[in-house]
Write an enzyme that holds these catalytic residues in place. Sequence first.
Site, PDB file in Angstrom:
ATOM      1  N   ASP A  97       0.806  -1.225   0.000  1.00 10.85           N
ATOM      2  CA  ASP A  97       0.000   0.000   0.000  1.00 10.85           C
ATOM      3  C   ASP A  97       0.837   1.272   0.000  1.00 10.85           C
ATOM      4  OD1 ASP A  97       0.720  -0.945   2.632  1.00 10.85           O
ATOM      5  OD2 ASP A  97      -0.613   0.559   3.504  1.00 10.85           O
ATOM      6  N   GLU A 155      -0.725  -2.006   5.059  1.00  8.76           N
ATOM      7  CA  GLU A 155       0.127  -1.970   6.255  1.00  8.76           C
ATOM      8  C   GLU A 155      -0.021  -0.654   6.991  1.00  8.76           C
ATOM      9  OE1 GLU A 155       3.047  -1.197   9.039  1.00  8.76           O
ATOM     10  OE2 GLU A 155       3.056  -0.106   7.155  1.00  8.76           O
TER      11      GLU A 155
END
Length: 410
Positions: A97, A155
């Site tokens: 991400d 995350e």
Amino acid sequence: MASAAMPTVPLPAAPAATAPAVPPDLAALRGEVVALRRDLHAHPELGFQERRTAAEVARRLQALGLEVKTGVAKTGVVGLLRGDHPGPTVLLRADMDALPLQEDNAVPYASTIPGVMHACGHDAHTAILAGAAHALVARRQRLHGNVKFVFQPAEESPGGALPMIQEGVLEDPHVDAAFGLHVWSDLPVGRVGVRAGPLLACADKFELAILGKGGHGAAPHQTVDPIVTAAQVILALQTVASRLVDPLQPVVLSVGSIHGGQAFNIIPNKVTLLGTLRAFDRELVRALPGRIEEIVRGITAAAGATYEWKYTSYYPPTVNDREMAALVRRAAEAVVTPAGIVDHLQTLGGEDMSFFLERVPGCFFFVGCNNPAKGIVHPHHSGLFDLDEDALPIGLSILVGAVEDFLKAR
Ligand code: NI
């Protein structure tokens, strides 16, 4: 690493003198890994929205002939490589991400998505892991066991590791060890941070409302003033780290937000506070929230106020297994020499790699990526963050080395 990066140690003075020893077959993957990293960098996606990234990863893993699962915890991808010989299973993890941040770099591969940027280096993690899959498929005849390549969403928040575990990523086949890395802007390229024990902290949040009784600012005796009570609570919280905890044990308790009142002459009914607790020790993380609430209870009771308290545990501390850290250290020494290893690096930032390492012995490590000579000096979560791509083959070589050590003939 999740938001609130908090590098805490001084920079080593200079990069390692020796050029990294990247095996030729892995050095040959550099172009492929760099190209993927730049492609992902130009097309960043926020947590649980990593659809393009996941599709690209899945396509590559399928092309390598791996068993591939997609849609794990929404956008996660898992590839399974079965080595040529039976044995245990090792998990390698990358996060995919990006962050809600505008990129300020004028590089050819700059983000094409306004307000979204790979400012933490997760593009590099994903590209390195895809490259490691390629390398280990080519070396599968050496592997006595299996490798599970885990590409996780989100995350930065709210966390994709735990939902992937809840969806069974540690089983079928059962995972025996886990490794992962983070490129690290506080270390020069050519240096690697590896240590046994705690590496990153818990990243917890508390929300506190202090409820008093409002009134005229000129008649405080007719009120229960939540502003004065909040001030006393904030000062008392400073004694948590300094007086409740062993001074050899790092703890941070920060109040990051305080709101109450609207006018200069009115005492409000309520003050709200937000804060974070960071610590490395799992027992301490379990014990401290209750102690903090006792302080709040005592002070509000003395003031005649009441309170509402909500404590949320996000990520637990990231703690490396001693043997697995030694194994990664050997793999890293083969690439950057023993002089390139930094063994004191810790940070009170948080990481959801911790959920894997709570359940499976493993090691998470830092791969240096700054390079002042190239102007690459900006920290994670900055709109100017970038990384020296020489870090990519280094990280790749260490992961491959660690896997081969763990899955060698016994
Ligand atoms: Ni990160």
